[in-house]
Design a protein around this motif. Sequence first.
Motif, PDB file in Angstrom:
ATOM      1  N   GLU A  31       0.830  -1.209   0.000  1.00 31.86           N
ATOM      2  CA  GLU A  31       0.000   0.000   0.000  1.00 31.86           C
ATOM      3  C   GLU A  31       0.865   1.259   0.000  1.00 31.86           C
ATOM      4  OE1 GLU A  31      -3.216   0.497  -0.132  1.00 31.86           O
ATOM      5  OE2 GLU A  31      -3.978  -1.549  -0.010  1.00 31.86           O
ATOM      6  N   ALA A  36       2.337   1.796  -3.409  1.00 30.01           N
ATOM      7  CA  ALA A  36       1.332   2.301  -4.354  1.00 30.01           C
ATOM      8  C   ALA A  36       1.139   3.803  -4.172  1.00 30.01           C
ATOM      9  CB  ALA A  36       0.011   1.563  -4.146  1.00 30.01           C
ATOM     10  N   LEU A  37       1.089   4.264  -2.929  1.00 34.51           N
ATOM     11  CA  LEU A  37       0.960   5.700  -2.663  1.00 34.51           C
ATOM     12  C   LEU A  37       2.196   6.458  -3.142  1.00 34.51           C
ATOM     13  CD1 LEU A  37      -0.593   5.610   0.934  1.00 34.51           C
ATOM     14  CD2 LEU A  37      -1.749   6.286  -1.179  1.00 34.51           C
ATOM     15  N   ASP A  93       4.208   5.618  -5.584  1.00 39.05           N
ATOM     16  CA  ASP A  93       4.197   5.661  -7.050  1.00 39.05           C
ATOM     17  C   ASP A  93       3.223   6.710  -7.592  1.00 39.05           C
ATOM     18  OD1 ASP A  93       6.107   3.692  -7.219  1.00 39.05           O
ATOM     19  OD2 ASP A  93       4.669   2.040  -7.388  1.00 39.05           O
ATOM     20  N   LEU A  94       2.184   7.003  -6.794  1.00 43.71           N
ATOM     21  CA  LEU A  94       1.205   8.013  -7.210  1.00 43.71           C
ATOM     22  C   LEU A  94       1.652   9.428  -6.841  1.00 43.71           C
ATOM     23  CD1 LEU A  94      -2.106   6.199  -6.187  1.00 43.71           C
ATOM     24  CD2 LEU A  94      -1.288   6.631  -8.512  1.00 43.71           C
ATOM     25  N   GLY A  95       2.822   9.535  -6.207  1.00 47.33           N
ATOM     26  CA  GLY A  95       3.319  10.842  -5.801  1.00 47.33           C
ATOM     27  C   GLY A  95       2.728  11.345  -4.504  1.00 47.33           C
ATOM     28  N   VAL A  96       2.097  10.436  -3.754  1.00 50.04           N
ATOM     29  CA  VAL A  96       1.486  10.791  -2.474  1.00 50.04           C
ATOM     30  C   VAL A  96       2.374  10.241  -1.361  1.00 50.04           C
ATOM     31  CG1 VAL A  96      -0.552  10.542  -1.005  1.00 50.04           C
ATOM     32  CG2 VAL A  96      -0.800  10.667  -3.496  1.00 50.04           C
ATOM     33  N   HIS A 129      11.092  -0.201  -3.121  1.00 47.15           N
ATOM     34  CA  HIS A 129      10.752   0.499  -4.360  1.00 47.15           C
ATOM     35  C   HIS A 129      11.614  -0.024  -5.516  1.00 47.15           C
ATOM     36  CE1 HIS A 129       9.150   3.765  -6.774  1.00 47.15           C
ATOM     37  NE2 HIS A 129      10.384   4.093  -7.151  1.00 47.15           N
TER      38      HIS A 129
END
Length: 435
Positions: A46, A49-50, A52-55, A74
Amino acid sequence: MAAPLTLLLIVAVSIRLFLFRSSLVGLIAERVEVVSPLNAWKRVIEGLALLDLGVSPYSGDVFHETPLIIYLFHFVVDYAEITFMLADAITAVALYLAVKDYNTQVLKKQRLELEADRYPMDCLELVRSPKQMYYIPLKVAMFYLLNPFTILSCVAKSTCGLNNAVLALFFLFTIKKNTLLSAIFLALATYQSIYPITLCAPAMLYVMQRQYIPVNYRWASFWWFVAQYLFMYLGSLSVIVFLSFFLLGSWDYVPSVYGFILSVPDLTPNIGLFWYFFAEMFEHFRLFFLCVFQINIFFYTIPLSIKLKDQPVFLMFMQLAVISIFKSYPTVGDLALYLAFLPVWSHLHRFLRNIFLVTCVLIACSALFPVLWHLWIYAGSANSNFYYAITLLFNVAQILLVSDYFYAFLRREHHLTYGLYLKKKDGSEATLVLK
């Protein structure tokens, strides 16, 4: 010994590969005894995934691992299975090399004591021989690699395995007298979970003994070494903390990682003592008891360090056990590390009082964990009290195990000083009582 260790590593990797390819991997990864909110693999996914979304992975309440862990995966997320198996192999080899070097030092010290005629004649049977100690390093590696707790932790991809590898490397470099690397790996272990800071005392005591620095606060050399080690340790920790800040670009990870460990907001059931107690706690008492529970882990460091200042390796074993029992989010992977040290203390078996009972209780509790979980969560024929009861018994058994080894260690040391067969003034047999 290289061939048996290589064979052991091949067997251990084969078992893990088989389980990784089996249908059990999903079940194991969900077990609350094996993973916790801190080290569960699905939470790492999780967080990735965040990221990779830039969050920020710490923007929610899902990911609570350190920034170095998430940036490590990563790059190696596609090779996660290899990474965790490699971590177990590194841990086993580090423990093997460290125990081998430690045994060499024990035999050398023992030989000098014998030459100086410092042992009473009736306790020579307590003296350890090179033949008895030859296979101990291999047994330590075996106890770690083939321990079901270690295997389950690896198959579940719990990041606890990475923490164990860091602690094993810290132990190795401490035994090797490499002060800088010892401080760096201790800083890395502290960065991961705070609690290993208690290992600073045994590390300094051991290196001081090996460098013939007197453990006496009246000597300037004592304080100079303490200042040097703390400077390297705190300096390394500062570098790691600021590196995490530069990687992440914010301090969000501090409350999400360390605040999470210390405040225990997630009361998901585990094998620890926190979750049930604070689930039943009135909110206005929570802070007080939270401080009591957390201080409990650090409190034992001072009295144990005073009592075992001449035996820092045994002190390290005791501290690892205390951490794994009383930390806020323990898993079976934490137990595996200190249980691997039991072969090092095999010479204490004649003085152990409850080893059979404790072993049976630990095995029985390990078997009952999934049973009572199923009855509580799925069948609905039990409740949280049942699961916490077996958790409490499991931790009591660990405390009995550690205290039994502590008693046996002190008793052997007493016999080596005063003799094995103690007599009263009237000539009758005396009984040794630990107070």
